[in-house]
Motif scaffolding. Structure first.
Motif, PDB file in Angstrom:
ATOM      1  N   ILE A  62      48.103  66.947  46.340  1.00 24.14           N
ATOM      2  CA  ILE A  62      48.544  67.806  45.237  1.00 24.14           C
ATOM      3  C   ILE A  62      50.026  67.577  44.978  1.00 24.14           C
ATOM      4  O   ILE A  62      50.810  67.416  45.907  1.00 24.14           O
ATOM      5  N   GLY A  63      50.407  67.598  43.736  1.00 21.52           N
ATOM      6  CA  GLY A  63      51.813  67.500  43.382  1.00 21.52           C
ATOM      7  C   GLY A  63      52.203  66.091  42.984  1.00 21.52           C
ATOM      8  O   GLY A  63      51.500  65.126  43.242  1.00 21.52           O
ATOM      9  N   THR A  64      53.345  66.015  42.353  1.00 23.04           N
ATOM     10  CA  THR A  64      53.837  64.725  41.880  1.00 23.04           C
ATOM     11  C   THR A  64      54.885  64.139  42.815  1.00 23.04           C
ATOM     12  O   THR A  64      55.200  62.970  42.724  1.00 23.04           O
ATOM     13  N   GLU A  65      55.422  64.957  43.711  1.00 26.51           N
ATOM     14  CA  GLU A  65      56.453  64.481  44.625  1.00 26.51           C
ATOM     15  C   GLU A  65      55.835  64.068  45.955  1.00 26.51           C
ATOM     16  O   GLU A  65      54.814  64.581  46.368  1.00 26.51           O
ATOM     17  N   GLY A  66      56.474  63.156  46.622  1.00 26.32           N
ATOM     18  CA  GLY A  66      56.015  62.737  47.938  1.00 26.32           C
ATOM     19  C   GLY A  66      54.821  61.807  47.869  1.00 26.32           C
ATOM     20  O   GLY A  66      54.325  61.444  46.804  1.00 26.32           O
ATOM     21  N   ARG A  67      54.342  61.414  49.038  1.00 30.11           N
ATOM     22  CA  ARG A  67      53.200  60.509  49.134  1.00 30.11           C
ATOM     23  C   ARG A  67      51.916  61.300  49.273  1.00 30.11           C
ATOM     24  O   ARG A  67      51.912  62.427  49.736  1.00 30.11           O
ATOM     25  N   SER A  68      50.801  60.659  48.971  1.00 29.05           N
ATOM     26  CA  SER A  68      49.503  61.277  49.230  1.00 29.05           C
ATOM     27  C   SER A  68      49.134  61.018  50.689  1.00 29.05           C
ATOM     28  O   SER A  68      49.873  60.409  51.448  1.00 29.05           O
ATOM     29  N   PHE A  69      47.960  61.472  51.102  1.00 26.17           N
ATOM     30  CA  PHE A  69      47.579  61.463  52.511  1.00 26.17           C
ATOM     31  C   PHE A  69      47.465  60.057  53.094  1.00 26.17           C
ATOM     32  O   PHE A  69      47.997  59.771  54.169  1.00 26.17           O
ATOM     33  N   ILE A  70      46.768  59.162  52.419  1.00 27.84           N
ATOM     34  CA  ILE A  70      46.541  57.816  52.971  1.00 27.84           C
ATOM     35  C   ILE A  70      47.844  57.037  53.158  1.00 27.84           C
ATOM     36  O   ILE A  70      48.067  56.482  54.231  1.00 27.84           O
ATOM     37  N   PRO A  71      48.741  56.985  52.176  1.00 24.83           N
ATOM     38  CA  PRO A  71      50.013  56.293  52.439  1.00 24.83           C
ATOM     39  C   PRO A  71      50.828  56.946  53.556  1.00 24.83           C
ATOM     40  O   PRO A  71      51.506  56.252  54.320  1.00 24.83           O
ATOM     41  N   ASP A  72      50.738  58.275  53.675  1.00 25.00           N
ATOM     42  CA  ASP A  72      51.414  58.952  54.779  1.00 25.00           C
ATOM     43  C   ASP A  72      50.828  58.529  56.116  1.00 25.00           C
ATOM     44  O   ASP A  72      51.553  58.302  57.082  1.00 25.00           O
ATOM     45  N   LEU A  73      49.521  58.426  56.171  1.00 25.70           N
ATOM     46  CA  LEU A  73      48.845  58.034  57.405  1.00 25.70           C
ATOM     47  C   LEU A  73      49.128  56.580  57.748  1.00 25.70           C
ATOM     48  O   LEU A  73      49.271  56.233  58.928  1.00 25.70           O
TER      49      LEU A  73
END
Length: 112
Positions: A62-73
């Motif tokens: 959710i949201g436009t800022e930051g990374r989503s889950f897969i790139p974070d992982l």
């Protein structure tokens, strides 16, 4: 990733988190008369795991800022992820192997 921009919303999330701290103990007390500990343990763990995965792929994007889950992982070191999985396996293996024993009895056997 969901980044909280509002101070009031951050406080609400903190209160919800504090309410969830006691969820394991409270729900186990409610189910102790009708549900064996081992079955409750596995149902609770599987439920929390599935809810976490669902939340990661939905709320984690959710949201436009930051990374989503897969790139974070993907930025995590594979050795650290493997260590976390190994720790989970080691912690749940005694319950799986010794279904008739309580968690307290298994801990006494392991840590004499």
């Amino acid at each position: 990733m969901f980044i909280v921009q509002n101070y009031s919303l951050a406080i609400v999330f903190c209160v919800v988190t504090m309410l969830c701290w006691g969820s394991w103990g409270n729900t186990q007390k409610l189910a102790s008369r009708t549900w064996r500990y081992e079955f409750f343990y596995w149902d609770y763990v599987v439920g929390v795991l599935l809810f976490s995965i669902l939340s990661a792929f939905t709320l984690g994007s959710i949201g436009t800022e930051g990374r989503s889950f897969i790139p974070d992982l993907m930025q995590a070191d594979p050795l650290n992820i493997g260590s976390a999985f190994l720790g989970g396996i080691i912690l749940t293996l005694p319950i799986f192997c010794f279904r008739q024993l309580s968690l307290f009895a298994v801990c006494r056997l392991l840590f004499r």
